[in-house]
Design a protein around this motif. Structure first.
Motif, PDB file in Angstrom:
ATOM      1  N   ASN A  33       0.806  -1.214   0.000  1.00  9.44           N
ATOM      2  CA  ASN A  33       0.000   0.000   0.000  1.00  9.44           C
ATOM      3  C   ASN A  33       0.848   1.277   0.000  1.00  9.44           C
ATOM      4  O   ASN A  33       0.484   2.261   0.627  1.00  9.44           O
ATOM      5  N   LEU A  34       1.968   1.254  -0.704  1.00  9.46           N
ATOM      6  CA  LEU A  34       2.775   2.465  -0.836  1.00  9.46           C
ATOM      7  C   LEU A  34       2.169   3.318  -1.931  1.00  9.46           C
ATOM      8  O   LEU A  34       1.988   2.854  -3.057  1.00  9.46           O
ATOM      9  N   LYS A  35       1.837   4.555  -1.604  1.00 10.94           N
ATOM     10  CA  LYS A  35       1.191   5.433  -2.577  1.00 10.94           C
ATOM     11  C   LYS A  35       2.055   6.628  -2.959  1.00 10.94           C
ATOM     12  O   LYS A  35       1.827   7.244  -3.994  1.00 10.94           O
ATOM     13  N   VAL A  36       3.030   6.972  -2.134  1.00 10.12           N
ATOM     14  CA  VAL A  36       3.919   8.090  -2.434  1.00 10.12           C
ATOM     15  C   VAL A  36       5.359   7.599  -2.548  1.00 10.12           C
ATOM     16  O   VAL A  36       6.065   7.967  -3.478  1.00 10.12           O
ATOM     17  N   LEU A  37       5.774   6.770  -1.641  1.00  6.28           N
ATOM     18  CA  LEU A  37       7.125   6.216  -1.684  1.00  6.28           C
ATOM     19  C   LEU A  37       7.220   5.207  -2.828  1.00  6.28           C
ATOM     20  O   LEU A  37       6.222   4.595  -3.204  1.00  6.28           O
ATOM     21  N   PRO A  38       8.413   5.013  -3.368  1.00  3.98           N
ATOM     22  CA  PRO A  38       8.569   4.055  -4.471  1.00  3.98           C
ATOM     23  C   PRO A  38       8.187   2.638  -4.052  1.00  3.98           C
ATOM     24  O   PRO A  38       8.526   2.203  -2.948  1.00  3.98           O
ATOM     25  N   GLU A  45      15.702   1.284   3.430  1.00  2.00           N
ATOM     26  CA  GLU A  45      15.365   2.655   3.040  1.00  2.00           C
ATOM     27  C   GLU A  45      14.033   3.078   3.654  1.00  2.00           C
ATOM     28  O   GLU A  45      13.904   4.201   4.167  1.00  2.00           O
ATOM     29  N   LEU A  46      13.059   2.189   3.615  1.00  2.00           N
ATOM     30  CA  LEU A  46      11.754   2.488   4.203  1.00  2.00           C
ATOM     31  C   LEU A  46      11.883   2.732   5.702  1.00  2.00           C
ATOM     32  O   LEU A  46      11.300   3.670   6.246  1.00  2.00           O
ATOM     33  N   ASP A  47      12.670   1.900   6.361  1.00  2.00           N
ATOM     34  CA  ASP A  47      12.931   2.076   7.793  1.00  2.00           C
ATOM     35  C   ASP A  47      13.531   3.451   8.072  1.00  2.00           C
ATOM     36  O   ASP A  47      13.137   4.135   9.020  1.00  2.00           O
ATOM     37  N   ASN A  48      14.492   3.869   7.244  1.00  2.00           N
ATOM     38  CA  ASN A  48      15.127   5.173   7.435  1.00  2.00           C
ATOM     39  C   ASN A  48      14.149   6.317   7.234  1.00  2.00           C
ATOM     40  O   ASN A  48      14.173   7.307   7.973  1.00  2.00           O
ATOM     41  N   VAL A  49      13.280   6.197   6.244  1.00  2.00           N
ATOM     42  CA  VAL A  49      12.261   7.235   6.006  1.00  2.00           C
ATOM     43  C   VAL A  49      11.340   7.337   7.217  1.00  2.00           C
ATOM     44  O   VAL A  49      11.057   8.436   7.711  1.00  2.00           O
ATOM     45  N   LEU A  75       1.465  -3.464  14.697  1.00  2.00           N
ATOM     46  CA  LEU A  75       0.866  -2.404  13.895  1.00  2.00           C
ATOM     47  C   LEU A  75       0.535  -2.897  12.491  1.00  2.00           C
ATOM     48  O   LEU A  75       1.238  -3.731  11.925  1.00  2.00           O
ATOM     49  N   ASP A  76      -0.539  -2.351  11.946  1.00  2.00           N
ATOM     50  CA  ASP A  76      -0.974  -2.664  10.584  1.00  2.00           C
ATOM     51  C   ASP A  76      -0.442  -1.558   9.666  1.00  2.00           C
ATOM     52  O   ASP A  76      -1.094  -0.543   9.451  1.00  2.00           O
ATOM     53  N   PHE A  77       0.767  -1.763   9.150  1.00  6.30           N
ATOM     54  CA  PHE A  77       1.424  -0.731   8.361  1.00  6.30           C
ATOM     55  C   PHE A  77       0.720  -0.448   7.039  1.00  6.30           C
ATOM     56  O   PHE A  77       0.816   0.645   6.513  1.00  6.30           O
ATOM     57  N   ALA A  78      -0.009  -1.400   6.502  1.00  5.24           N
ATOM     58  CA  ALA A  78      -0.682  -1.214   5.210  1.00  5.24           C
ATOM     59  C   ALA A  78      -2.025  -0.497   5.335  1.00  5.24           C
ATOM     60  O   ALA A  78      -2.515   0.073   4.361  1.00  5.24           O
ATOM     61  N   SER A  79      -2.600  -0.482   6.503  1.00  5.79           N
ATOM     62  CA  SER A  79      -3.933   0.098   6.688  1.00  5.79           C
ATOM     63  C   SER A  79      -3.947   1.607   6.429  1.00  5.79           C
ATOM     64  O   SER A  79      -2.995   2.318   6.767  1.00  5.79           O
ATOM     65  N   ASP A  80      -5.046   2.083   5.867  1.00  4.32           N
ATOM     66  CA  ASP A  80      -5.254   3.524   5.652  1.00  4.32           C
ATOM     67  C   ASP A  80      -6.275   4.098   6.634  1.00  4.32           C
ATOM     68  O   ASP A  80      -6.794   5.189   6.415  1.00  4.32           O
ATOM     69  N   ASP A  81      -6.588   3.382   7.703  1.00  3.15           N
ATOM     70  CA  ASP A  81      -7.624   3.818   8.640  1.00  3.15           C
ATOM     71  C   ASP A  81      -7.236   5.046   9.459  1.00  3.15           C
ATOM     72  O   ASP A  81      -8.098   5.775   9.930  1.00  3.15           O
ATOM     73  N   ASN A  82      -5.955   5.290   9.649  1.00  6.16           N
ATOM     74  CA  ASN A  82      -5.503   6.404  10.481  1.00  6.16           C
ATOM     75  C   ASN A  82      -5.354   7.659   9.624  1.00  6.16           C
ATOM     76  O   ASN A  82      -4.599   7.671   8.645  1.00  6.16           O
ATOM     77  N   ASP A  83      -6.064   8.707   9.991  1.00  7.25           N
ATOM     78  CA  ASP A  83      -6.023   9.952   9.211  1.00  7.25           C
ATOM     79  C   ASP A  83      -4.632  10.584   9.190  1.00  7.25           C
ATOM     80  O   ASP A  83      -4.281  11.273   8.235  1.00  7.25           O
ATOM     81  N   ILE A  87      -2.646  12.280   6.003  1.00  3.38           N
ATOM     82  CA  ILE A  87      -2.067  13.628   6.059  1.00  3.38           C
ATOM     83  C   ILE A  87      -0.574  13.568   5.742  1.00  3.38           C
ATOM     84  O   ILE A  87      -0.051  14.413   5.009  1.00  3.38           O
ATOM     85  N   ALA A  88       0.114  12.558   6.273  1.00  2.00           N
ATOM     86  CA  ALA A  88       1.551  12.399   6.012  1.00  2.00           C
ATOM     87  C   ALA A  88       1.811  12.258   4.517  1.00  2.00           C
ATOM     88  O   ALA A  88       2.757  12.846   3.974  1.00  2.00           O
ATOM     89  N   ARG A  89       0.976  11.494   3.833  1.00  2.00           N
ATOM     90  CA  ARG A  89       1.146  11.340   2.386  1.00  2.00           C
ATOM     91  C   ARG A  89       0.974  12.682   1.670  1.00  2.00           C
ATOM     92  O   ARG A  89       1.737  13.020   0.764  1.00  2.00           O
ATOM     93  N   ASP A  90      -0.035  13.453   2.080  1.00  2.00           N
ATOM     94  CA  ASP A  90      -0.241  14.773   1.477  1.00  2.00           C
ATOM     95  C   ASP A  90       0.963  15.684   1.735  1.00  2.00           C
ATOM     96  O   ASP A  90       1.383  16.432   0.852  1.00  2.00           O
ATOM     97  N   MET A  91       1.509  15.608   2.936  1.00  2.00           N
ATOM     98  CA  MET A  91       2.668  16.433   3.289  1.00  2.00           C
ATOM     99  C   MET A  91       3.895  16.001   2.470  1.00  2.00           C
ATOM    100  O   MET A  91       4.684  16.847   2.035  1.00  2.00           O
TER     101      MET A  91
END
Length: 131
Positions: A33-38, A45-49, A75-83, A87-91
């Protein structure tokens, strides 16, 4: 005597298997479910981000990631339930646009999460009072 040798042999095999498994590099599940990161970002790399986000906002992973429904201790890292994740993706998109438009050709990102957040989950809108 045979029983003792069998036990020693089993213990040796078990120890060997355990030591081999410890020396192998861990296989990490591919990020979903990566929508902004490659999509092909490495686990490291993901860990560092993600560590960068935590430091820039002064938060823990659970700020953006909700608990898994099947195991609330994880934690459910793929879930989009948390607003906050949305917001982080928009930022991220915003800082990418700013960097591309105003800081073309620079190797380092000029604008990051820390630029505005400075270790706070909400960006400061005015200077903090002197202590």
């Amino acid at each position: 005597m045979i029983k003792k040798n069998s036990i020693l042999l089993m213990a040796s095999v078990l120890l060997s298997v355990t030591l081999c498994s410890l020396s192998l590099p861990q296989q990490h599940e591919k990020a979903k479910n990566l929508k902004v990161l490659p999509k092909n970002i490495s686990h490291e790399e993901l860990d560092n981000v993600m560590k960068g986000f935590k430091e820039a906002l002064g938060v823990k992973c659970s700020f953006c990631h909700d608990p898994r429904k099947d195991d609330p201790k994880k934690l459910d890292f793929a879930s989009d339930d948390n607003d906050h994740k949305k917001i982080a993706r928009d930022m991220m998109r915003m800082t990418q646009r700013i960097n591309k438009k105003y800081f073309k050709g620079q190797t380092a990102e000029a604008v990051t999460c820390y630029t505005c957040h400075r270790g706070h989950d909400e960006p400061l809108t005015s200077p903090q009072a002197a202590k």
